[in-house]
Design a protein around this motif. Structure first.
Motif, mmCIF file in Angstrom:
data_model
loop_
_atom_site.group_PDB
_atom_site.id
_atom_site.type_symbol
_atom_site.label_atom_id
_atom_site.label_comp_id
_atom_site.label_asym_id
_atom_site.label_seq_id
_atom_site.Cartn_x
_atom_site.Cartn_y
_atom_site.Cartn_z
ATOM 1 N N ARG A 32 59.607 29.630 -0.362
ATOM 2 C CA ARG A 32 58.835 30.654 0.339
ATOM 3 C C ARG A 32 58.520 31.845 -0.571
ATOM 4 O O ARG A 32 58.546 33.003 -0.145
ATOM 5 C CB ARG A 32 59.577 31.128 1.591
ATOM 6 C CG ARG A 32 59.804 30.036 2.615
ATOM 7 C CD ARG A 32 60.417 30.571 3.891
ATOM 8 N NE ARG A 32 60.626 29.521 4.871
ATOM 9 C CZ ARG A 32 59.711 29.071 5.729
ATOM 10 N NH1 ARG A 32 58.499 29.598 5.708
ATOM 11 N NH2 ARG A 32 59.996 28.120 6.583
ATOM 12 N N ARG A 62 52.588 28.903 3.298
ATOM 13 C CA ARG A 62 52.316 30.073 4.127
ATOM 14 C C ARG A 62 52.553 31.330 3.299
ATOM 15 O O ARG A 62 53.507 31.412 2.518
ATOM 16 C CB ARG A 62 53.201 30.107 5.370
ATOM 17 C CG ARG A 62 53.105 28.877 6.250
ATOM 18 C CD ARG A 62 53.898 29.034 7.537
ATOM 19 N NE ARG A 62 53.263 29.984 8.435
ATOM 20 C CZ ARG A 62 52.303 29.668 9.296
ATOM 21 N NH1 ARG A 62 51.872 28.426 9.380
ATOM 22 N NH2 ARG A 62 51.776 30.581 10.095
ATOM 23 N N ASP A 63 51.642 32.304 3.470
ATOM 24 C CA ASP A 63 51.826 33.626 2.859
ATOM 25 C C ASP A 63 52.081 33.503 1.354
ATOM 26 O O ASP A 63 52.996 34.135 0.803
ATOM 27 C CB ASP A 63 52.990 34.367 3.528
ATOM 28 C CG ASP A 63 52.813 34.467 5.033
ATOM 29 O OD1 ASP A 63 51.698 34.807 5.480
ATOM 30 O OD2 ASP A 63 53.773 34.176 5.761
ATOM 31 N N CYS A 87 48.044 24.805 5.919
ATOM 32 C CA CYS A 87 48.360 26.060 5.232
ATOM 33 C C CYS A 87 47.881 27.264 6.049
ATOM 34 O O CYS A 87 46.930 27.157 6.836
ATOM 35 C CB CYS A 87 47.715 26.095 3.853
ATOM 36 S SG CYS A 87 48.402 24.889 2.692
ATOM 37 N N ALA A 88 48.535 28.383 5.843
ATOM 38 C CA ALA A 88 48.156 29.620 6.528
ATOM 39 C C ALA A 88 48.380 30.801 5.600
ATOM 40 O O ALA A 88 49.405 30.879 4.908
ATOM 41 C CB ALA A 88 48.973 29.802 7.803
ATOM 42 N N ASN A 89 47.396 31.694 5.549
ATOM 43 C CA ASN A 89 47.487 32.924 4.755
ATOM 44 C C ASN A 89 47.754 32.626 3.278
ATOM 45 O O ASN A 89 48.533 33.319 2.610
ATOM 46 C CB ASN A 89 48.582 33.849 5.306
ATOM 47 C CG ASN A 89 48.355 34.199 6.756
ATOM 48 O OD1 ASN A 89 47.248 34.540 7.158
ATOM 49 N ND2 ASN A 89 49.407 34.069 7.561
ATOM 50 N N PHE A 216 47.269 27.385 11.748
ATOM 51 C CA PHE A 216 46.821 27.132 10.385
ATOM 52 C C PHE A 216 45.449 27.762 10.164
ATOM 53 O O PHE A 216 44.533 27.564 10.954
ATOM 54 C CB PHE A 216 46.761 25.629 10.120
ATOM 55 C CG PHE A 216 48.005 24.894 10.542
ATOM 56 C CD1 PHE A 216 49.188 25.074 9.862
ATOM 57 C CD2 PHE A 216 47.986 24.051 11.649
ATOM 58 C CE1 PHE A 216 50.344 24.412 10.257
ATOM 59 C CE2 PHE A 216 49.123 23.386 12.054
ATOM 60 C CZ PHE A 216 50.314 23.566 11.356
ATOM 61 N N ASN A 219 42.918 31.447 5.276
ATOM 62 C CA ASN A 219 43.101 31.210 3.840
ATOM 63 C C ASN A 219 41.951 31.817 3.041
ATOM 64 O O ASN A 219 40.869 32.081 3.581
ATOM 65 C CB ASN A 219 43.209 29.717 3.568
ATOM 66 C CG ASN A 219 44.410 29.096 4.269
ATOM 67 O OD1 ASN A 219 45.550 29.492 4.027
ATOM 68 N ND2 ASN A 219 44.160 28.132 5.152
#
Length: 453
Positions: A32, A62-63, A87-89, A216, A219
Motif C-alpha cells: 500500500r 488504490r491511492d 484500480c481506484a485513485n 473502482f 484514475n
C-alpha cells in the motif's frame, strides 16, 4: 576472444541491470505504498509469464502514484502494454510506450497498383515495416500532406494476401475507389497471443450489488506518450469512471529504420475510448494524431432482450434474459441500473442480476437463438453466445411494450414499430453507465477518424 568476452560481459551487465518492473508494481500494491518509481531509461519490455501476455499489470491498486518519468518502454509482444484492473485513485505519471519493429501492430507501404474494377490494391511495403499478412484493416493517406484520404470506400473487411515478395494485396469490392498509385497505405491489426489495446482500465466484476462498480475509478494518466497501439490507444470500461487524461500524447512513432519512411499511423483503432462508466472522462492539454479510427469516444453498450416475462404491469418484478453485445468490455450490469430502449423509450430498473454465460443458461427464446445463429457479420443479431445475464427488473410506469414473440428474421424486426418498446429482441441501453459529465478541452487533434463519438 577478449573482444567477445567483453561483449558478453556487457550483455550480461545490461540484462542484470534490467529492472523487474512488474515486481516493483506488485510490491508497491501489496505494501500500500503511496509512490512507486519506475527507473528511467530505454527498456525492452517483455510480459512476465504470470501476466497473460500483458506487459505491465496493476491489480487492485488504490491511492498509488506510478512515476514513470524518463522511462521509454519498447514492448516486445503485440499485446497490451498496461492493464489497470480494479484500480481506484491511481495516477500514472510520465513514460513512453512503443512496440518493437517486428511486433508493430501495423505495416505500411506505397500503393503500387489499383485494380481496374477497384476490387484490390497492391501495396509495396516500405523498408523496416513488418511483412506479416495477418494485417487486414487498411487505411489510405496522402503522401504529401500525411492526411487520410477522403471519399474512399469503407475499408473494413478487407483481406490481405501476397501479390509478390514485399507486395501486399488488400482485397474488397470497391476498396480502390478514389485511391491512386503513390498514396500511402497502412494495414493494421489488433493483438496477437494476448489482450489488445495499449492501455486498458477496467473492472473484472460482471454483475453484483449496487455499490460494487462504484468502488473502482477516479484514475489519472498524465504526461504519457503513446507511439502505437495494438487496438485502441487508451480504453476504460466499467466502474465509476471519472478518468483524467492530462497532457497525454498519442502520435505516430519515429521511422523504423534510420532515414526511413515516417510512420503514418498511431493506434490501430480508436485513440481513446471510454464506455459503460457512470462518470465520463476529462481530457485536457493532450495531442492526438493519426488514429486508425475515432479520436475521442464516450459510449454506452447495448443488451438485447433474449427472454422476457410479463412486462405489462409496472412496478411488478419480471424475469428477463439480456445478451451483452460488447462482451467482457460491457462494464457489467448491477443492481439499481436503469435500462432503456432509447432516450425517450421504455425503462426498467434492475433489482437482481447474475452473469450466467451461454444462451442455455439464460433459457434464451428459440426465436432469438435462431436469429443469432443465422445472423450475418455486422448485423443486428450478430451477438456473442456466451455473454448472457439473468435479470429481475421492475418496469417503470409509462413504458411501452409488446407481448408477441420476436419476428422470424432481422428484416421483419427492423420494420417493427416496437423498436422503442419492451419486446423480445429489443435493445436496451444502460442509462446508469453512459459516461455523463465528460469534458474534452484544450486538445490538439489531427486525425482521419471521427473527431468525437
Amino acid at each position: 576472444a577478449i573482444v567477445m568476452l567483453l561483449v558478453l560481459l556487457t550483455v550480461l551487465a545490461v540484462v542484470a541491470a534490467q529492472p523487474d518492473f512488474q515486481g516493483l508494481l506488485d510490491a508497491a500494491i501489496a505494501s500500500r505504498a503511496a509512490v512507486v518509481r519506475l527507473p528511467p531509461g530505454t527498456w525492452a519490455l517483455t510480459p512476465p509469464s504470470r501476466n497473460g501476455g500483458v506487459h505491465l499489470v496493476l491489480r487492485g491498486a488504490r491511492d498509488l502514484l506510478v512515476d514513470a518519468r524518463g522511462a521509454h518502454f519498447v514492448c516486445q509482444k503485440m499485446t497490451r502494454a498496461v492493464w489497470m484492473s480494479n484500480c481506484a485513485n491511481v495516477t500514472w505519471w510520465g513514460g513512453t510506450f512503443d512496440w518493437a519493429p517486428a511486433v508493430l501492430p501495423f505495416t505500411q507501404g506505397v500503393v503500387q497498383l489499383v485494380a481496374p474494377n477497384a476490387s484490390f490494391v497492391d501495396v509495396q511495403l516500405q523498408a523496416g515495416y513488418p511483412d506479416s499478412i495477418f494485417y487486414d484493416r487498411i487505411w489510405f493517406w496522402d503522401a504529401d500532406t500525411r492526411q487520410s484520404l477522403d471519399f474512399v470506400n469503407f475499408p473494413w473487411g478487407a483481406k490481405s494476401t501476397w501479390a509478390a515478395p514485399g507486395v501486399l494485396r488488400s482485397s474488397l469490392p470497391g476498396i480502390g475507389v478514389n485511391v491512386s498509385v503513390g498514396n500511402i497505405a497502412t494495414i493494421s491489426t489488433g493483438s496477437q497471443d494476448g489482450p489488445c489495446h495499449a492501455i486498458a482500465i477496467d473492472i473484472t466484476a460482471r454483475a453484483g450489488p449496487a455499490n460494487l462498480s462504484s468502488l473502482f475509478g477516479n484514475n489519472t494518466i498524465r504526461d504519457l506518450v503513446l507511439l502505437a497501439g495494438p487496438g485502441m490507444g487508451i480504453i476504460e470500461s466499467g466502474g465509476y469512471g471519472n478518468l483524467t487524461l492530462d497532457n497525454v500524447t498519442i502520435t505516430p512513432g519515429p521511422p523504423l529504420v534510420p532515414g526511413g519512411a515516417p510512420r503514418y499511423l498511431s493506434t490501430s483503432w480508436d485513440c481513446t475510448q471510454v464506455k459503460t462508466v457512470t462518470v465520463g472522462p476529462r481530457v485536457s492539454s493532450s495531442t492526438i494524431r493519426s488514429c486508425g479510427d475515432d479520436t475521442f469516444s464516450v459510449q454506452s453498450d447495448d443488451f438485447v432482450i433474449a427472454r422476457m416475462g410479463d412486462v405489462s404491469r409496472a412496478g411488478v418484478p419480471v424475469s428477463m434474459a439480456l445478451i451483452s453485445r460488447g462482451g467482457p468490455d460491457d462494464g457489467g450490469l448491477f443492481v439499481g441500473d436503469v435500462m432503456s430502449t432509447g432516450l425517450n423509450g421504455s425503462q426498467l430498473t434492475i433489482i437482481d442480476v447474475r452473469f450466467v454465460g451461454n444462451l442455455q443458461n439464460c433459457a434464451a427464446d428459440a426465436s432469438i437463438v435462431k436469429n443469432i445463429t443465422n445472423a450475418p457479420p455486422y448485423s443486428y443479431f450478430r451477438l456473442p453466445v456466451d455473454q448472457c445475464f439473468n435479470v429481475t427488473a421492475v418496469v417503470q410506469p409509462g413504458s411501452r411494450y409488446q407481448t408477441p414473440s420476436s419476428p422470424a428474421d432481422e428484416a421483419d424486426y427492423r420494420k417493427s414499430p416496437a423498436l422503442d418498446q419492451l419486446v423480445l429482441g429489443a435493445s436496451l441501453s444502460d442509462l446508469s453507465r453512459r459516461g455523463e459529465g465528460f469534458a474534452f478541452t484544450g486538445n490538439t487533434v489531427v486525425s482521419g477518424g471521427r473527431g468525437a463519438l
